[in-house]
Design a protein around this motif. Structure first.
Motif, mmCIF file in Angstrom:
data_model
loop_
_atom_site.group_PDB
_atom_site.id
_atom_site.type_symbol
_atom_site.label_atom_id
_atom_site.label_comp_id
_atom_site.label_asym_id
_atom_site.label_seq_id
_atom_site.Cartn_x
_atom_site.Cartn_y
_atom_site.Cartn_z
ATOM 1 N N HIS A 17 0.834 -1.208 0.000
ATOM 2 C CA HIS A 17 0.000 0.000 0.000
ATOM 3 C C HIS A 17 0.866 1.254 0.000
ATOM 4 O O HIS A 17 0.600 2.219 -0.719
ATOM 5 N N LEU A 18 1.897 1.243 0.839
ATOM 6 C CA LEU A 18 2.749 2.424 0.996
ATOM 7 C C LEU A 18 3.575 2.699 -0.257
ATOM 8 O O LEU A 18 3.751 3.859 -0.651
ATOM 9 N N ILE A 19 4.067 1.654 -0.900
ATOM 10 C CA ILE A 19 4.839 1.819 -2.132
ATOM 11 C C ILE A 19 3.963 2.417 -3.225
ATOM 12 O O ILE A 19 4.375 3.343 -3.937
ATOM 13 N N ILE A 20 2.756 1.902 -3.363
ATOM 14 C CA ILE A 20 1.834 2.435 -4.377
ATOM 15 C C ILE A 20 1.532 3.906 -4.096
ATOM 16 O O ILE A 20 1.609 4.751 -4.991
ATOM 17 N N ALA A 21 1.180 4.233 -2.856
ATOM 18 C CA ALA A 21 0.848 5.620 -2.506
ATOM 19 C C ALA A 21 2.036 6.540 -2.751
ATOM 20 O O ALA A 21 1.878 7.639 -3.311
ATOM 21 N N ASN A 22 3.229 6.115 -2.361
ATOM 22 C CA ASN A 22 4.408 6.947 -2.557
ATOM 23 C C ASN A 22 4.689 7.149 -4.046
ATOM 24 O O ASN A 22 5.010 8.255 -4.481
ATOM 25 N N HIS A 23 4.540 6.095 -4.835
ATOM 26 C CA HIS A 23 4.760 6.215 -6.274
ATOM 27 C C HIS A 23 3.761 7.202 -6.885
ATOM 28 O O HIS A 23 4.134 8.052 -7.694
ATOM 29 N N ILE A 24 2.508 7.093 -6.489
ATOM 30 C CA ILE A 24 1.474 7.959 -7.051
ATOM 31 C C ILE A 24 1.709 9.415 -6.649
ATOM 32 O O ILE A 24 1.590 10.311 -7.485
ATOM 33 N N GLN A 64 3.027 7.823 9.687
ATOM 34 C CA GLN A 64 3.341 8.966 10.548
ATOM 35 C C GLN A 64 4.570 9.761 10.118
ATOM 36 O O GLN A 64 4.695 10.932 10.437
ATOM 37 N N ASP A 65 5.470 9.151 9.355
ATOM 38 C CA ASP A 65 6.689 9.856 8.961
ATOM 39 C C ASP A 65 6.577 10.533 7.598
ATOM 40 O O ASP A 65 7.551 11.063 7.089
#
Length: 189
Positions: A17-24, A64-65
């Motif tokens: 989830h975090l990788i996808i959100a960061n990429h987007i 949080q970061d």
């Protein structure tokens, strides 16, 4: 402000989830991504879900970061089950100056015609689609659809819950803060 709404059960949230959100966020014009924790997806059984407030807390720990990410409980006080178009209508009324887009995987995008008032959703909102293996976007349902090639990991919340039940490590699958909280709270056992 351009806000991407990343809806999900996040049961639990994981690095995929975090990788996808960061990429987007890095490859679009979005200013922020809100992780909208869904109390109950109408297309999924509710029985396997951890309480929504616990899932929200795990999302908060995981993001949080990153100041560009926010956990949202907006659907907790809306009628259940949660329908994306109703949530968007509510958000537009509450935040009239914000521009909302919906983030979804291509598997969900292919199911969009099963969603409540999907034509209205496609007409009024931009959809940011990340392609998943075996679910290519061969035709866009609207001109406001943007297809992104985000890095994919074959990780699922279902697999993580199974690992926990079998007393196997979930290190590197979820953030350390989330692992510690799941372990201390004895979630998914």
């Amino acid at each position: 402000m351009n806000i991407g709404l990343y809806f999900g059960s996040f049961n639990p949230i994981h690095v995929g989830h975090l990788i996808i959100a960061n990429h987007i966020i890095e490859h679009s014009d979005l200013d922020k991504i809100w992780f909208v924790v869904s109390p109950h997806n109408p297309l999924k059984p509710a029985s396997s879900l951890l309480n929504e407030y616990n899932r929200l807390h795990l999302v908060e720990l995981a993001i949080q970061d990153n100041p560009k990410f926010r956990a949202s409980n907006i659907e907790f006080n809306l009628p259940k089950p949660s329908y994306t178009i109703d949530t968007l209508t509510y958000l537009q009324e509450k935040f009239p100056l914000e521009k909302f887009s919906v983030i979804m995987g291509s598997d969900s995008y292919q199911n969009l015609p099963r969603w409540k008032n999907y034509e209205q959703l496609l007409k009024q909102y931009r959809i940011l689609v990340y392609e998943r293996p075996q679910y290519p976007v061969s035709n866009k349902l609207s001109e406001q659809t943007v297809v992104l090639q985000a890095p994919m990991l074959d990780i699922s919340s279902t697999f993580i819950r199974q690992q926990i039940k079998e007393n196997k490590s979930i290190k590197y699958l979820v953030k350390d803060e989330v692992i510690a909280y799941i372990k201390d709270s004895r979630y998914y056992l």
